[in-house]
Structure formats: C-alpha cells, structure tokens
Write an enzyme that holds these catalytic residues in place. Structure first.
Site, PDB file in Angstrom:
ATOM      1  N   HIS A  70      59.092  65.036  34.511  1.00 36.77           N
ATOM      2  CA  HIS A  70      59.924  66.226  34.331  1.00 36.77           C
ATOM      3  C   HIS A  70      59.868  67.126  35.569  1.00 36.77           C
ATOM      4  O   HIS A  70      58.811  67.271  36.179  1.00 36.77           O
ATOM      5  CB  HIS A  70      59.477  67.013  33.096  1.00 36.77           C
ATOM      6  N   GLU A  90      70.635  71.997  31.056  1.00 40.70           N
ATOM      7  CA  GLU A  90      69.733  72.793  30.226  1.00 40.70           C
ATOM      8  C   GLU A  90      69.192  73.994  30.993  1.00 40.70           C
ATOM      9  O   GLU A  90      69.183  75.118  30.482  1.00 40.70           O
ATOM     10  CB  GLU A  90      68.584  71.908  29.720  1.00 40.70           C
ATOM     11  N   PHE A 122      54.884  72.229  33.833  1.00 40.96           N
ATOM     12  CA  PHE A 122      55.124  72.987  32.611  1.00 40.96           C
ATOM     13  C   PHE A 122      56.360  72.421  31.936  1.00 40.96           C
ATOM     14  O   PHE A 122      57.428  72.337  32.538  1.00 40.96           O
ATOM     15  CB  PHE A 122      55.341  74.459  32.984  1.00 40.96           C
ATOM     16  N   VAL A 126      64.189  74.245  27.060  1.00 42.46           N
ATOM     17  CA  VAL A 126      64.816  75.529  27.392  1.00 42.46           C
ATOM     18  C   VAL A 126      66.103  75.821  26.629  1.00 42.46           C
ATOM     19  O   VAL A 126      66.578  76.952  26.665  1.00 42.46           O
ATOM     20  CB  VAL A 126      65.085  75.648  28.918  1.00 42.46           C
TER      21      VAL A 126
END
Length: 178
Positions: A70, A90, A122, A126
């Site tokens: 990610h 996103e 992290f 979202v």
C-alpha cells in the site's frame, strides 16, 4: 467504471476473476486467486468475505507483503501519480490530492514516524473520511503496540476490499428493490 453482476462474477474463469479483481488488494493479485476458490458466491457480501478470508488465512509474511504494497497516504507516490487507480480515486475523494504544503509536510512526517514504529505504511480505508479524520487516526494509532497495529492494518485492508468490491459488483438485491 465497469461494474459486474454477481451472476457474471460467478461465471468468471480464474484468469478473468484475477484480471478483474486482482487490484482489489493493492498490487497483490494472489488474494483474488484465493478468494475465487469460494465461488460461486451467494451474495456480494459472500464475495467480500472470501477476500477477507483469503487475507486472514494467509501467513504473516504474505499479510505483511500486502500491507507494505500500500502507498503512503498523501505520500510521494500520490504526488507522482504512481498508485493504483483505486488508491488515486480514494485518496482524491478524501481531499488528499489538495493538501497545502504544510498539510503535505504533516502527512510526510506522520508517514515517516509510523513506518519507523511499525515497519510498514499506515493503512486507513479513506473512503468517506476527511483529511482531518485521517490525521486524527494517524496520531491515535501511533500509540498502538506493533501487534495491535498489524491487526488494525489488516482490518483496514478488509474495509478497503469491501469498498472496492462494492464499487465493482452490483448488489442485485438492492437493484431489484429500487
């Protein structure tokens, strides 16, 4: 964006399934390949559950690799346009593509602190969140233990699966009732 009915999804070959859904798990098509083993799916929720189960039953090394696939939220990849289309959309919807220089710097510092603490980026689903909610979550989660944060990253990824699959597969039950 192309959407599919559950009936269409259930007729997909493994190759088509992975081609269509391989990006649901950020640059990690094995999740789709494992999820497809549960076909045919009785509902869109069952499809979403198959993706979650594929992740939850993977070994820790595979889970960590997916977490690390990610991008940072509002990170350099975002500014350079080097993310998967779903991540771009996103993050853009959450306003992360319109940060001031000071906000961008705050995200950069938090991303660095988080990676330093946990060894992975992290993860936050979202969709529907604001940049302020994301920043608040960042600061709260930086206080978690590594074990708790690893588990939270997996929960967030499952939420991302859900959002992305809801965008790709028509819920035929709600379509019929409208």
């Amino acid at each position: 964006m192309v959407t599919y009915s559950l009936d269409e999804v259930n007729r997909f070959s493994l190759n088509t399934f992975v081609e269509v859904f391989g990006g649901v798990a950020e640059h990690t098509p094995w999740v789709a390949a494992v999820a497809q083993r549960d076909a045919p799916f009785a509902s869109r929720d069952a499809l979403i559950e198959a993706f979650a189960n594929a992740l939850q039953h993977a070994d820790e090394e595979a889970q960590l690799a997916l977490i690390r696939a990610h991008p940072d939220l509002a990170g350099k990849a975002a500014r350079a346009g080097e993310m998967a289309d779903a991540s771009v959309n996103e993050q853009s919807a959450a306003g992360l593509d319109q940060l001031s220089d000071a906000e961008y710097e705050q995200f950069t510092q938090l991303n660095g602190a988080y990676k330093s603490n946990y060894g992975f980026p992290f993860i936050f689903a979202v969709k529907g969140a604001t940049k302020h909610q994301i920043l608040e979550a960042f600061q709260l989660r930086l206080q978690n233990s590594a074990k708790d944060e690893f588990a939270e990253a997996l929960r967030q990824i499952c939420r991302i699966f859900s959002f992305r699959l809801e965008d790709l597969v028509v819920d035929e039950q709600s379509a019929c009732s409208s």
